[in-house]
Design an enzyme around this catalytic site. Structure first.
Site, PDB file in Angstrom:
ATOM      1  CG  ASP A   9      -1.694   1.227   1.451  1.00  0.00           C
ATOM      2  OD1 ASP A   9      -2.422   1.608   0.529  1.00  0.00           O
ATOM      3  OD2 ASP A   9      -1.563   1.827   2.540  1.00  0.00           O
ATOM      4  CB  THR A  43      -2.398   2.601  -5.223  1.00  0.00           C
ATOM      5  OG1 THR A  43      -2.943   3.890  -4.969  1.00  0.00           O
ATOM      6  CG2 THR A  43      -2.203   2.448  -6.722  1.00  0.00           C
ATOM      7  CG  ASP A 219      -2.078   2.218   6.515  1.00  0.00           C
ATOM      8  OD1 ASP A 219      -2.301   1.908   5.322  1.00  0.00           O
ATOM      9  OD2 ASP A 219      -2.360   3.335   6.984  1.00  0.00           O
TER      10      ASP A 219
END
Length: 269
Positions: A9, A43, A219
């Site tokens: 990410d 992404t 995250d």
């Protein structure tokens, strides 16, 4: 068995809070790539919106891949060619747009080349999305969207209002689409077959990489599907506490080059 594919990410993970790639992260990515490990950025942005990051990490070579639009597209970074492409249909567009009007939540739509809004009072969140992705922002009526291939749509509003929108969505809607809250003010709606997790699986299959050889680093909740899709899920120290429950490893924070720590400790060792 060694790790051969690492999906990473961007915000809160690859980059620090100033959206910078630290020298430690750069060095670790270069070492992994030199060792034959596929480093794949995953992404919600389009290729155009992450090309500067790819260039800075030397990830624009033949054989480099990118997961874009939260898994709706998987592309070769050198050519932009997509080998996984899961757009929304025009019927999907009408369904999502009608639900937007029923609930009273603004939306915009994203293709490979532009952000489209049918709102004459253009939301600041549409302007922000165009800025982040590097795509032009254009006004089009619902009828005019029929000729465009829509990759994803986004409900956009103030965080507390968007939370209320989520509560109002019918079960039918949740069943028919992949729905990802990518920021407090963006709710992304994609083809049911599109997710970071499915994209990682398909890419690993294409490259002949076994499940045991896959890793993902993230995250936030929009990373959950790819963390659940790999054998070695890594969550940042600054990550969502709920995600840490499914992690095999907890790495350092993005401010302390956690991606570099993960690669050095669990990929290159």
């Amino acid at each position: 068995m060694s790790i051969k594919l690492v999906a990473i990410d961007i915000d809160g993970t690859l980059v620090n809070n100033n959206r910078e790639i630290t020298p430690e992260v750069f060095d670790a990515v270069q070492k992994a790539k030199a060792a034959g490990v596929k480093i794949v950025i995953a992404t919600g942005r389009p290729l155009l919106g992450v090309t500067p990051i790819l260039a800075s990490l030397n990830l624009l070579d033949e054989g480099d891949y990118l997961i874009t639009y939260n898994g709706a597209l998987v592309q070769a970074t050198a050519s932009g060619e997509a080998f996984i492409d899961e757009p929304l249909t025009y019927d999907d567009y009408l369904d999502i747009e009608m639900e937007s009007r029923r609930i009273g939540t603004p939306l915009h739509s994203i293709t490979r080349s532009a952000v489209y809004t049918h709102n004459r009072d253009i939301s600041k969140y549409s302007v922000n999305e165009a800025y982040i992705t590097g795509l032009p922002l254009k006004y089009r009526s619902a009828e005019e969207m029929k000729k465009h291939e829509i990759i994803k749509m986004m409900y956009i509003d103030e965080p507390e209002k968007l939370d209320e929108t989520i509560k109002k969505l019918p079960q039918r809607f949740l069943d028919n689409y992949t729905i990802v809250k990518s920021t407090p003010f963006y709710l992304e709606i994609l083809n049911k077959n599109a997710s970071k997790g499915l994209a990682v699986k398909h890419l690993a299959d294409k490259l002949g990489i076994a499940y045991e050889e896959t890793m993902a680093i993230g995250d936030e909740e929009n990373d959950r599907s790819m963390l659940e899709a790999v054998a070695n899920p890594v969550v940042m120290a600054n990550g969502n506490p709920e995600l840490k429950k499914i992690a095999k490893y907890i790495t350092k924070s993005n401010e302390k080059s956690g991606v570099a720590h993960a690669i050095n400790e669990w990929v290159l060792n």
